[in-house]
Motif scaffolding. Sequence first.
Motif, PDB file in Angstrom:
ATOM      1  N   ASN A   9       0.871  -1.184   0.000  1.00 15.99           N
ATOM      2  CA  ASN A   9       0.000   0.000   0.000  1.00 15.99           C
ATOM      3  C   ASN A   9       0.904   1.229   0.000  1.00 15.99           C
ATOM      4  O   ASN A   9       1.460   1.601   1.028  1.00 15.99           O
ATOM      5  N   HIS A  97      -9.715   1.235   4.464  1.00 15.84           N
ATOM      6  CA  HIS A  97      -8.468   1.421   5.216  1.00 15.84           C
ATOM      7  C   HIS A  97      -8.745   2.378   6.382  1.00 15.84           C
ATOM      8  O   HIS A  97      -9.551   3.300   6.246  1.00 15.84           O
ATOM      9  N   GLU A 169      -5.925  -4.886  10.520  1.00 15.90           N
ATOM     10  CA  GLU A 169      -4.885  -3.880  10.739  1.00 15.90           C
ATOM     11  C   GLU A 169      -5.171  -3.115  12.030  1.00 15.90           C
ATOM     12  O   GLU A 169      -5.964  -2.157  12.017  1.00 15.90           O
ATOM     13  N   ALA A 173      -0.894  -0.094  15.275  1.00 14.05           N
ATOM     14  CA  ALA A 173       0.320  -0.668  14.678  1.00 14.05           C
ATOM     15  C   ALA A 173       0.606  -0.102  13.288  1.00 14.05           C
ATOM     16  O   ALA A 173       1.630  -0.422  12.693  1.00 14.05           O
ATOM     17  N   ILE A 174      -0.287   0.762  12.768  1.00 12.51           N
ATOM     18  CA  ILE A 174      -0.094   1.251  11.396  1.00 12.51           C
ATOM     19  C   ILE A 174       0.816   2.468  11.395  1.00 12.51           C
ATOM     20  O   ILE A 174       0.498   3.492  12.012  1.00 12.51           O
ATOM     21  N   GLY A 213      -1.881  -6.360   8.794  1.00 10.44           N
ATOM     22  CA  GLY A 213      -1.222  -5.099   8.449  1.00 10.44           C
ATOM     23  C   GLY A 213      -0.911  -4.306   9.689  1.00 10.44           C
ATOM     24  O   GLY A 213      -1.709  -4.255  10.641  1.00 10.44           O
ATOM     25  N   GLY A 214       0.261  -3.680   9.681  1.00  9.05           N
ATOM     26  CA  GLY A 214       0.679  -2.862  10.821  1.00  9.05           C
ATOM     27  C   GLY A 214       2.162  -3.059  11.039  1.00  9.05           C
ATOM     28  O   GLY A 214       2.566  -3.997  11.720  1.00  9.05           O
ATOM     29  N   LEU A 234      -0.633  -6.738   4.512  1.00  6.16           N
ATOM     30  CA  LEU A 234      -0.872  -5.467   3.814  1.00  6.16           C
ATOM     31  C   LEU A 234       0.189  -4.529   4.381  1.00  6.16           C
ATOM     32  O   LEU A 234       0.242  -4.300   5.590  1.00  6.16           O
ATOM     33  N   VAL A 235       1.033  -4.025   3.490  1.00  7.18           N
ATOM     34  CA  VAL A 235       2.284  -3.405   3.922  1.00  7.18           C
ATOM     35  C   VAL A 235       2.363  -1.965   3.448  1.00  7.18           C
ATOM     36  O   VAL A 235       2.313  -1.707   2.239  1.00  7.18           O
ATOM     37  N   GLY A 236       2.480  -1.022   4.366  1.00  6.16           N
ATOM     38  CA  GLY A 236       2.595   0.380   3.997  1.00  6.16           C
ATOM     39  C   GLY A 236       4.050   0.774   3.802  1.00  6.16           C
ATOM     40  O   GLY A 236       4.648   0.527   2.748  1.00  6.16           O
ATOM     41  N   GLY A 237       4.641   1.389   4.822  1.00  3.75           N
ATOM     42  CA  GLY A 237       5.986   1.964   4.732  1.00  3.75           C
ATOM     43  C   GLY A 237       7.019   1.061   4.059  1.00  3.75           C
ATOM     44  O   GLY A 237       7.734   1.507   3.147  1.00  3.75           O
TER      45      GLY A 237
HETATM   46  C1  PEP Z   1      -1.028   0.153   5.834  1.00  2.86           C
HETATM   47  O1  PEP Z   1      -0.902   1.186   5.199  1.00  2.86           O
HETATM   48  O2  PEP Z   1      -2.021  -0.541   5.634  1.00  2.86           O
HETATM   49  C2  PEP Z   1      -0.015  -0.208   6.818  1.00  2.86           C
HETATM   50  C3  PEP Z   1      -0.174  -1.315   7.483  1.00  2.86           C
HETATM   51  O3  PEP Z   1       1.046   0.664   6.967  1.00  2.86           O
HETATM   52  P1  PEP Z   1       2.457   0.314   7.703  1.00  2.86           P
HETATM   53  O4  PEP Z   1       2.932  -0.992   7.130  1.00  2.86           O
HETATM   54  O5  PEP Z   1       3.344   1.471   7.345  1.00  2.86           O
HETATM   55  O6  PEP Z   1       2.171   0.208   9.158  1.00  2.86           O
END
Ligand code: PEP
Length: 253
Positions: A9, A97, A169, A173-174, A213-214, A234-237
């Motif tokens: 993401n 989200h 998520e 933790a996000i 995710g988080g 689900l992966v942000g950063g």
């Molecule tokens: C996200 O955007 O859904 C997320 C989990 O972000 P992050 O991995 O940066 O915590």
Amino acid sequence: MRTKIAAANWKMNLNFQQAKDLLDQILASHVHPGPGKKAVFAVPSPFLRIAAKKMKSQDNHHVCAQNIHHKKSGAYTGEVSAEMVRSVGAEYVIIGHSERREYFQETNAMLAEKINLALESGLTPIFCCGEPLQIREAGEQDAFVKKQIEEGLFNLNAMDMMKIVIAYEPIWAIGTGKTATSLQAQEMHKGIRSVLAAKYGNEIADSVSILYGGSVKASNANELFSQPDVDGGLVGGASLNADEFVAIINALQ
Ligand code: PEP
């Protein structure tokens, strides 16, 4: 066997050149998600088309929109519809989200409409749920997430429920660097599966991929993905770094 998914993401990051470079770096690593595994890229809307072109010849790579509007079409200046993103090559869409719920006041009722439109257009929804910190501290996370799932998804018939991907998520933790422990993730995922089973039966509950995710990173992905009810992330950063995200794809089990 449930599909295992590593979903990036990107949120509202990168310009066009940077987006192309990042996709090229990932593809240059020749990461090949094997059978039953998928790498999914939720890129900003202006980059969906180029991402779809680049992913076209790659097995098990898919493009994902980050959002769609809850109405089919019409006078909603600035919004993007399910049909639009599908027509430029998106196959998945993130729905609900926590950033959309919080900053854009998206309710479960709106999300249910989005899910219907996504399915109608042939998109696979990745439905996000998860509790804020104060709910976790009060020990009320199970009931909170159950309500999100009931209100967002339970108007679906069994056939459509099987097409949904869920992302648990926890909001605390996000983007915070604080990851749920693998046991906390497993406990919640198992709970979500039992909520699904109570409504749709075990067979359907067992077929739905539930992503965590988080703050998923290369260094914790293996441990998280080794849990029996965690079907990927689900992966942000970390998805904005090619090496990190490739390692996360390779951690799918
Ligand atoms: C996200 O955007 O859904 C997320 C989990 O972000 P992050 O991995 O940066 O915590």
